[in-house]
Design a protein around this motif. Structure first.
Motif, mmCIF file in Angstrom:
data_model
loop_
_atom_site.group_PDB
_atom_site.id
_atom_site.type_symbol
_atom_site.label_atom_id
_atom_site.label_comp_id
_atom_site.label_asym_id
_atom_site.label_seq_id
_atom_site.Cartn_x
_atom_site.Cartn_y
_atom_site.Cartn_z
ATOM 1 N N GLU A 314 0.833 -1.202 0.000
ATOM 2 C CA GLU A 314 0.000 0.000 0.000
ATOM 3 C C GLU A 314 0.866 1.250 0.000
ATOM 4 O OE1 GLU A 314 -3.707 0.349 2.238
ATOM 5 O OE2 GLU A 314 -3.387 -1.705 2.957
ATOM 6 N N TRP A 389 -4.937 -5.019 -4.837
ATOM 7 C CA TRP A 389 -4.995 -3.618 -5.239
ATOM 8 C C TRP A 389 -6.385 -3.275 -5.770
ATOM 9 C CZ3 TRP A 389 -1.638 -1.339 -9.791
ATOM 10 C CH2 TRP A 389 -1.688 0.056 -9.738
ATOM 11 N N ARG A 392 -8.881 -2.877 -2.914
ATOM 12 C CA ARG A 392 -8.739 -1.603 -2.191
ATOM 13 C C ARG A 392 -9.379 -0.468 -2.978
ATOM 14 N NH1 ARG A 392 -3.547 -3.621 -1.051
ATOM 15 N NH2 ARG A 392 -2.592 -2.329 -2.665
#
Length: 511
Positions: A314, A389, A392
């Protein structure tokens, strides 16, 4: 005292003791050539220099220093390499003419042009981050800390990127490494003193693909066009390819200022494709010492260390959040997976090995085998990274209109919510400029921003079991906007105004 603040003071105190109490006046090497050689003038006809170093000052510390601060890439900075001598008059058949000296907070660069106007840039391999330091602190040990941290970068990493980017389908420049003669008459002006006797990269000013036609835009210009005109759209698939390549290479410094964009018009539409630039942070290594680990894990988490496995991902991707939130918001999970799997196929072992062999031999001996193995491991993990990813980004997507009037359609089904955005001025039957289905298991909230124009938001519930999830938050923005809702409005909220300016979808990027 908060633990994190105490740890910060402890780390800075230790660095102060190690690096000295004030900024060193003679921090950098005076010449890339060894001291014994540079005492003799370089003959004008010399084609190359041997034994040159990118920055041997980074390797002057002992084992204790390496254990506390980190070895980083110090040995590569001090490794002796053979480099051609730069001659602007014949480095390209058409020659190069020097222009203005520029550069960001770290680099020093010189703009150059050919006779037909093609732009190039020469930039020093070594960096000086003093310009990023507040004026009041420029004579303190903090300058020593920041300067020494340049050793976290691999000085020759940029040489390995072109074949990898080419295979991945991502635009790239092709940097070439040179030595700038101190006696070169074209580098005698005072503004050019930082180039004399140093290693420097010469490369194209922009990474425009060969034979491409279009207008080059900065990130501020590109997103400004997207926010103003429904006919101007980002190439989201191309951006995803580029961002996955960033992650694979460990290139964490991908803020909006690290990109140009190519705007190409056809059939009344303008496609805006990403043009990455500046690969200085590829294979970055910070946390291989106690203090380096502390800084990288507690304070500057986005300074992500390149490892065999994706760690702290992240933080690795965080500098590109502005681009990702606005430039990847239409892509599906299947597209993320397909792109990651395609990269795996395009980047075979033979290509990775060949790309790493572009490092100077002495630098390859130090880092080549380890970096090759790490890239192979990271390549295997690309689909898993893409999955995490995607999830998120899918959790709370933001979708914006433009300064013109748009029609937002929200279709709620039993298993999904579909958002369609099209221009009110579009002809009937034309393709909307946004279309995506959201699943309750992936998305908690969808935020729609009308921005300018008199926008119309329509909500249609399909069937008696139409879902109320994900929640939908609608901000009309400027203009006279209208909500047309049929059936239950559960999970919906409409606000005629805009979101706060600092959170607005159409806030232009800072470069």
């Amino acid at each position: 005292m908060p633990p994190r603040l105490f740890a910060t003071l402890l780390a800075l105190g230790a660095l102060s003791a190690l690096l000295g109490g004030c900024a060193r006046k003679n921090f950098f090497q005076p010449d890339a050539r060894p001291d014994a050689v540079r005492a003799q003038p370089l003959p004008a006809a010399t084609d190359s220099v041997r034994g040159a170093t990118a920055g041997r000052q980074y390797a002057r510390h002992g084992r204790l220093y390496g254990a506390l601060v980190g070895q980083h890439h110090r040995r590569s900075w001090a490794a002796p390499v053979t480099v051609p001598v730069l001659r602007l008059s014949n480095v390209y058949p058409e020659g190069l003419t020097p222009g203005k000296v520029g550069g960001g907070f770290n680099s020093t660069s010189l703009n150059l042009k050919t006779v037909d106007g093609k732009g190039y840039v020469l930039r020093t391999v070594d960096k000086d981050p003093i310009r990023a330091t507040p004026v009041a602190l420029r004579k303190t040990f903090l300058v020593n800390v920041l300067r020494d941290n340049v050793s976290s970068t691999n000085p020759y990493a940029a040489l390995t990127v072109p074949p990898l980017a080419e295979a991945a389908g991502v635009p790239h420049t092709s940097p070439r490494l040179f030595y700038v003669r101190p006696e070169d008459p074209l580098f005698q002006g005072d503004s050019l003193r930082l180039f004399r006797g140093q290693l420097a990269y010469l490369e194209e000013k922009t990474s425009v693909p060969v034979a491409s036609q279009g207008e080059i835009l900065s990130s501020t210009q590109a997103f400004g066009e997207v926010f103003k005109k429904p006919t101007h759209r980002l190439d989201q698939a191309a951006l995803l390819r580029a961002r996955l390549l960033d992650a694979w290479l460990g290139d964490w410094d991908r803020h909006a200022g690290q990109w140009n964009w190519l705007a190409t018009a056809a059939n009344g539409q303008t496609r805006i494709a990403p043009l990455p630039k500046d690969r200085d942070m590829v294979y970055y290594r910070l946390d291989d010492g106690a203090l380096g680990w502390l800084i990288g894990h507690l304070f500057l988490r986005h300074w992500a260390t390149f490892k065999a496995h994706f760690a702290n991902e992240e933080a690795l991707l965080s500098n590109g959040k502005y681009l990702d939130d606005r430039g990847l918001n239409e892509l599906t999970r299947a597209q993320f997976q397909a792109t990651a799997q395609a990269l795996q196929q395009r980047l075979p072992d033979t290509l990775v090995a060949r790309a790493l062999r572009r490092l100077p031999p002495a630098a390859y001996a130090l880092e080549g085998p380890r970096t090759t193995a790490a890239l192979q491991t990271r390549r295997a993990e690309l689909p898993a990274l893409a999955e995490r990813w995607y999830r998120r980004l899918a959790r709370r997507p933001v979708i914006g209109g433009t300064a013109k009037a748009e029609r937002f359609e929200i279709h709620r089904y039993a298993d999904s919510t579909v958002v369609v955005v099209s221009s009110v001025a579009q002809l009937a039957g034309s393709v909307p400029f946004y279309h995506r289905a959201f699943l309750p298991a992936e998305t908690h909230q969808i935020q729609l921003e009308g921005l300018g124009g008199d926008d119309v938001f329509t909500v249609e519930n399909h069937g008696v079991n139409a879902t109320a999830q994900p929640r939908v938050r609608i901000y009309g923005g400027e203009g006279t906007d209208e909500l047309r809702a049929g059936g239950s409005n559960k999970g919906m909220r409409f606000n005629q105004g805009s979101v706060p300016a600092k959170h607005a979808y159409d806030k232009l990027p800072e470069e």
